[in-house]
Scaffold this active site. Structure first.
Site, PDB file in Angstrom:
ATOM      1  N   ASN A  21       0.857  -1.181   0.000  1.00 14.44           N
ATOM      2  CA  ASN A  21       0.000   0.000   0.000  1.00 14.44           C
ATOM      3  C   ASN A  21       0.899   1.238   0.000  1.00 14.44           C
ATOM      4  OD1 ASN A  21      -1.596   2.248   0.986  1.00 14.44           O
ATOM      5  ND2 ASN A  21      -3.163   0.767   1.558  1.00 14.44           N
ATOM      6  N   HIS A  47      -5.769   3.634  -1.640  1.00 16.45           N
ATOM      7  CA  HIS A  47      -7.090   4.048  -1.158  1.00 16.45           C
ATOM      8  C   HIS A  47      -7.270   5.520  -1.505  1.00 16.45           C
ATOM      9  CE1 HIS A  47     -10.183   4.052   2.393  1.00 16.45           C
ATOM     10  NE2 HIS A  47     -10.596   4.757   1.360  1.00 16.45           N
ATOM     11  N   GLU A  92      -9.037   0.499  -2.926  1.00 16.73           N
ATOM     12  CA  GLU A  92      -9.775   0.403  -1.678  1.00 16.73           C
ATOM     13  C   GLU A  92     -10.602   1.668  -1.508  1.00 16.73           C
ATOM     14  OE1 GLU A  92      -8.645   0.426   3.106  1.00 16.73           O
ATOM     15  OE2 GLU A  92      -7.180  -0.277   1.625  1.00 16.73           O
ATOM     16  N   THR A 140      -7.836   6.328   8.623  1.00 17.59           N
ATOM     17  CA  THR A 140      -7.529   5.017   8.074  1.00 17.59           C
ATOM     18  C   THR A 140      -8.740   4.108   8.269  1.00 17.59           C
ATOM     19  OG1 THR A 140      -5.903   3.200   8.084  1.00 17.59           O
ATOM     20  CG2 THR A 140      -6.549   4.121  10.233  1.00 17.59           C
ATOM     21  N   HIS A 143      -3.773  -4.620   7.872  1.00 20.48           N
ATOM     22  CA  HIS A 143      -3.731  -3.551   8.862  1.00 20.48           C
ATOM     23  C   HIS A 143      -2.741  -3.898   9.967  1.00 20.48           C
ATOM     24  CE1 HIS A 143      -5.949   0.248   8.880  1.00 20.48           C
ATOM     25  NE2 HIS A 143      -5.529   0.355  10.117  1.00 20.48           N
TER      26      HIS A 143
END
Length: 249
Positions: free
Chosen positions: A10, A46, A78, A108, A200
């Protein structure tokens, strides 16, 4: 020959750092390329409505990068399934979309979907994405009841929120309890016919115990922990470190 990687890097944090200045560095596409060259299976981003880190232009540049230079790698988008985000999914056609129940102002993704609420709009978003040949994953809390509900909506995968597990880095007893919940959820997802992802606050330290009990997890999306590691070891070296933790090297 090394195994196919589970690691999707990410790069939101890279974009956030870049956005502190009106300059093109650090390069989101440049560092994404480094990660994939080093063996990551793909890239996750994201794009939030305010573009505080990933911008829409980044999405298309990453899509083009993968199509041109890394055709065997994957792009995962995302986001919350708003009309604007769905339009971006339709235009960019990533390999995978992860729908998360985020408020636009969240820093987040910190919780999974509440399947007890009306999920008709989510079901519609899933159906549209599948029409666009995009694999659909839903963000789920570590709850063994969640996967069947996700499957009933038409999802093909879930991503288990591993934040509570990652937060127990200094509490082994609580980490063991959180790990039990993740594994039970992963097993329920497999029983429901879903692919299992996790993401995560995963690190080179807490990944091995997870995969020892759930080796069928197919993808791990890692941003914060990976970026923190890469600040010390470098992007390419951190890909190797995480893939080693995943038992791939």
């Amino acid at each position: 020959m090394s195994a196919v990687s589970r690691l999707s890097v990410n790069v939101n944090a890279i974009a956030m750092l870049r956005n502190r200045r009106d300059l093109p560095w650090p390069s989101v596409t440049g560092l994404a390329a480094l990660a994939m060259e080093a063996g990551a299976k793909g890239i996750t981003v994201h794009p939030r409505p305010d573009e505080r880190h990933i911008r829409k232009t980044d999405v298309f540049e990453l899509s083009e990068l993968i199509e041109d230079r890394f055709p065997n790698k994957e792009l995962c988008l995302e986001g919350y399934p708003s009309p604007d985000f769905l339009k971006l999914v339709e235009e960019a056609r990533p390999d995978q979309v992860l729908f998360v129940p985020d408020d636009p102002q969240q820093t987040t993704s910190d919780h999974g979907w509440d399947f007890s609420k009306d999920t008709s709009a989510l079901a519609d978003a899933i159906a549209m994405s599948k029409d666009w040949a995009v694999t659909v994953s839903l963000f789920c809390d570590p709850d063994p009841a969640a996967p069947e509900k996700a499957a009933n909506l038409g999802a093909e995968r879930i991503e288990i929120y591993t934040g509570p597990y990652g937060a127990c880095y200094d509490d082994p007893a609580q980490a063991a309890r959180e790990l039990d919940r993740i594994v039970a959820t992963a097993e329920a997802a497999r029983a429901a016919g879903l692919g299992v992802n996790a993401g995560h606050d995963l690190t080179v330290e807490n990944i091995p115990p997870l995969l020892a009990r759930a080796p069928f997890i197919r993808e791990m999306s890692i941003g914060h922990g990976f970026t923190a590691d890469a600040l010390i070891h470098g992007f390419a070296a951190s890909v190797a470190r995480f893939r080693t933790a995943m038992g791939e090297l």
